[in-house]
Design an enzyme around this catalytic site. Structure first.
Site, mmCIF file in Angstrom:
data_model
loop_
_atom_site.group_PDB
_atom_site.id
_atom_site.type_symbol
_atom_site.label_atom_id
_atom_site.label_comp_id
_atom_site.label_asym_id
_atom_site.label_seq_id
_atom_site.Cartn_x
_atom_site.Cartn_y
_atom_site.Cartn_z
ATOM 1 N N HIS A 1 -38.208 69.359 -100.997
ATOM 2 C CA HIS A 1 -37.893 68.546 -99.828
ATOM 3 C C HIS A 1 -36.452 68.054 -99.874
ATOM 4 O O HIS A 1 -35.751 68.030 -98.846
ATOM 5 C CB HIS A 1 -38.868 67.365 -99.770
ATOM 6 C CG HIS A 1 -38.605 66.411 -98.657
ATOM 7 N ND1 HIS A 1 -38.120 65.139 -98.873
ATOM 8 C CD2 HIS A 1 -38.747 66.532 -97.312
ATOM 9 C CE1 HIS A 1 -37.983 64.513 -97.714
ATOM 10 N NE2 HIS A 1 -38.354 65.338 -96.754
ATOM 11 N N GLU B 1 -34.282 70.857 -98.806
ATOM 12 C CA GLU B 1 -34.368 71.065 -97.353
ATOM 13 C C GLU B 1 -33.336 70.209 -96.625
ATOM 14 O O GLU B 1 -32.673 70.662 -95.680
ATOM 15 C CB GLU B 1 -35.776 70.732 -96.864
ATOM 16 C CG GLU B 1 -35.950 70.756 -95.362
ATOM 17 C CD GLU B 1 -36.896 69.681 -94.867
ATOM 18 O OE1 GLU B 1 -36.536 68.973 -93.909
ATOM 19 O OE2 GLU B 1 -37.999 69.546 -95.427
ATOM 20 N N HIS B 2 -33.168 68.974 -97.074
ATOM 21 C CA HIS B 2 -32.170 68.085 -96.464
ATOM 22 C C HIS B 2 -30.749 68.594 -96.732
ATOM 23 O O HIS B 2 -29.901 68.604 -95.839
ATOM 24 C CB HIS B 2 -32.305 66.675 -97.041
ATOM 25 C CG HIS B 2 -33.388 65.858 -96.410
ATOM 26 N ND1 HIS B 2 -33.127 64.726 -95.674
ATOM 27 C CD2 HIS B 2 -34.732 66.006 -96.412
ATOM 28 C CE1 HIS B 2 -34.271 64.207 -95.249
ATOM 29 N NE2 HIS B 2 -35.257 64.962 -95.693
ATOM 30 N N GLU C 1 -36.910 57.560 -96.199
ATOM 31 C CA GLU C 1 -38.041 58.294 -95.626
ATOM 32 C C GLU C 1 -39.333 57.987 -96.376
ATOM 33 O O GLU C 1 -40.398 57.811 -95.774
ATOM 34 C CB GLU C 1 -37.746 59.798 -95.668
ATOM 35 C CG GLU C 1 -38.813 60.653 -95.014
ATOM 36 C CD GLU C 1 -38.459 62.133 -95.047
ATOM 37 O OE1 GLU C 1 -39.340 62.947 -94.683
ATOM 38 O OE2 GLU C 1 -37.335 62.483 -95.442
#
Length: 471
Positions: A97, A100-101, A177
Site C-alpha cells: 500500500h 501504491e502511494h 489514512e
C-alpha cells in the site's frame, strides 16, 4: 488512493496460446520488452454484441489484454500487479500500500504534478488501489488520449524514483489514512473480523499496515519490495473501450522500453495457487470497545476459495440471505422490525481461502436482538435450505448484476485483468451465465448446510466493556 476492494467475479482455467496464434514483432534491441523478440497474440473472444478480446504475451512475460468496443468514446487502461498485502512479511506490513502511494510521486521523466496534470488536462482520471492479493493502477480517458494515458501510467509504475523526501511525505499521508480508518467503525469491524478468522496469517492483517509497521519502514525496504515484486511476468496490462489491440501493444512496448520492466525473455508468472489451504482460527469473539453511536457487528465463518466450483451456488445463497432489499436478513431485521439501517451478507474469496459473513449496524441497545435474529436465520437456512423460488430469484440477481456491471469500460477492463491474473483465463460471458443457470436448489442447500452450520466468529465495535456476546 482508494482502499481495497472486497470482491472479484469468478472466471475459469489458464489458457495456452495455440500453435496457430497470430504473432507480431516490434523493432528494437533483441530480447527486450521493446525489442525484436516475438510477442504472441491470440483472440480470446469476438462477440458481435460485445467487444473483441485479444491477449498478447510479450517476450518479457508481461501480458496485454484488450477489449475493443467501437461504440464507446472512452478507454479504461489499467496496470495490475500480482502482489498484495498477503505477500508481505510481518515487519513489511503495509509495504504494498505504501508503494501504491509512492508510484505517483515522480519518475525520471515526470514530477508528481506532471503525472496528474497531464491526465487531468485532457479530462481524464487516475487512481489506484491495493488488495490482499493484487495492486491496480488505472486511468480513464477519451479514446484519442489513450497514447498519453499509456505513456504516463507505464512510466509511473515502471520507473518511479521513490525519493526519500516523498517517502516521508507519504508516510504522513498513510498514517493519517490509518487514523481515519480507525474513526470509521463500520469499516474497522470488517478488518477485526478477518483478524478473528485468520489470526497472524497475512490475510488477517490490515492492507494499510499499522502505525507500528509504517512508521519505521525505510525507503530501502520499500525499494526492495518494489523491484522484487514489480517484474514483467507478474504484471497484466488491460484496456477496454474504443481501441486497436495492436496499437495498444506497440504503445506499451514503447513506453516500457529502457525501464526496469524492459527485461530479458521470461514466461508469465502462474496465477496464485489454491494450495496449501490457509488454516483458519477456531471460532471466537473479538470486541473493540469504542464510544460510537452505533454498534457494528460482523458474524461469519470460513467460506470457499475463488476457484471452488461451488462459487456460483455461493453467489445465489448470498443474494437470497443478505444480498439486497428482498433478502431474508434485510426483510426480517430492517423492514419488519426496524432494528438496523444497514444489514447485508457478503463473501470474500482468495486463492486458497474465503469467508462468508453478515454485517449489521444498529443502536447499541438493539445489538443482542439483531445478533439473535441473524443467528436464527443462519440456523434456519442451514437446516431447511432455500425454496425453489428463492433460488430462482438469487440466480436472476447474480446474472443481472454481472451483466449490468459490464456497462462501462472500467468494469470491462477489470474483468479482463482479474480473469488473467486471478484465474489464468477469461470465462466468456455466456458460459458464466450458463454456470449460474446450472445452479440447483440442491446445490445451494447442500452448501448452506455445510457453511452455515459451522461455529460462527463474531467481531464487534461499539460502546461495550465486559459483555458476553456468545449465543
Amino acid at each position: 488512493m482508494s482502499r481495497a476492494q472486497r470482491a472479484s467475479f469468478p472466471a475459469g482455467r489458464r489458457g495456452v496460446a495455440p500453435s496457430g496464434a497470430v504473432r507480431h514483432a516490434a523493432g528494437g534491441q533483441p530480447g527486450r520488452a521493446g525489442g525484436s523478440a516475438r510477442a504472441v497474440t491470440r483472440t480470446l473472444s469476438d462477440d458481435p454484441l460485445g467487444g473483441t478480446v485479444r491477449r498478447t504475451v510479450l517476450p518479457s512475460g508481461l501480458r496485454v489484454l484488450t477489449e475493443a468496443i467501437p461504440a464507446m468514446r472512452s478507454v479504461s487502461f489499467g496496470i495490475w500487479v500480482s502482489v498484495g498485502s498477503r505477500d508481505e512479511t510481518g515487519p513489511q506490513a503495509g509495504a504494498a500500500h505504501f508503494l501504491e502511494h509512492l508510484l505517483f510521486k515522480g519518475t525520471h521523466k515526470r514530477t508528481a504534478l506532471e503525472i496528474s496534470a497531464e491526465i487531468e488536462a485532457v479530462g481524464g482520471e487516475t487512481n489506484a488501489f491495493t488488495t490482499k492479493e493484487y495492486t491496480c493502477y488505472y486511468a480513464r480517458v477519451l479514446d484519442e488520449d489513450l497514447p498519453l494515458a499509456i505513456d504516463v501510467m507505464c512510466d509511473a509504475v515502471a520507473d518511479s524514483l521513490l525519493e526519500p523526501a516523498d517517502v516521508e511525505t507519504e508516510r504522513g499521508v498513510i498514517l493519517e489514512e490509518i487514523a481515519m480508518h480507525d474513526d470509521e467503525p463500520g469499516d474497522e469491524v470488517h478488518d477485526l473480523f478477518t483478524r478473528v478468522v485468520y489470526g497472524d496469517h497475512p490475510l488477517g492483517r490490515l492492507i494499510s499496515g499499522t502505525e507500528e509497521t509504517v512508521t519505521p519502514m525505510t525507503r530501502r525496504q520499500i525499494q526492495d519490495f518494489y523491484r522484487r515484486h514489480y517484474t514483467a511476468p507478474q504484471i497484466v496490462v488491460a484496456a477496454a473501450g474504443n481501441l486497436d489491440h495492436a496499437v495498444v501493444v506497440r504503445l506499451v512496448r514503447e513506453a516500457l522500453a529502457g525501464t526496469p520492466l524492459d527485461t530479458d525473455p521470461a514466461a508469465p508468472a502462474p496465477h496464485r495457487p489454491a494450495t496449501p489451504v490457509v488454516r483458519v482460527q477456531p471460532a471466537a469473539i473479538l470486541v473493540e470497545p469504542k464510544e460510537t453511536e452505533q454498534a457494528h457487528v460482523v458474524l461469519g465463518c470460513p467460506g470457499i476459495d475463488r476457484v471452488d466450483g461451488r462459487r456460483f451456488a455461493l453467489g445465489v445463497l448470498n443474494n437470497v440471505l443478505g444480498g439486497g432489499m428482498s433478502s431474508r436478513l434485510f426483510q426480517e431485521i430492517r423492514e419488519r422490525r426496524g432494528l438496523a439501517y444497514s444489514v447485508y451478507s457478503y463473501a470474500s474469496q482468495y486463492a486458497d481461502s474465503g469467508v462468508f459473513a453478515v454485517y449489521a449496524g444498529c443502536a447499541p441497545g438493539k445489538v443482542d436482538e439483531v445478533l439473535e435474529l441473524t443467528r436464527a436465520e443462519l440456523r434456519r437456512v442451514a437446516a431447511d435450505g432455500l425454496t425453489e423460488a428463492e433460488v430462482a430469484r438469487g440466480k436472476g440477481m447474480s446474472k443481472g448484476s454481472f451483466v449490468l456491471g459490464l456497462e462501462d469500460t472500467g468494469s470491462r477492463m477489470s474483468r479482463l485483468a482479474k480473469g488473467e491474473l486471478l484465474y489464468g483465463d477469461l470465462m466468456p460471458v455466456d458460459e458464466l451465465l450458463a454456470r449460474v443457470d446450472a445452479v440447483t436448489a440442491a446445490d445451494v442447500n447442500t452448501l448452506a448446510a455445510e457453511l452455515l452450520a459451522q461455529p460462527m466468529s463474531l467481531a464487534v465495535v461499539g460502546p461495550f466493556g465486559e459483555r458476553d456476546f456468545s449465543a
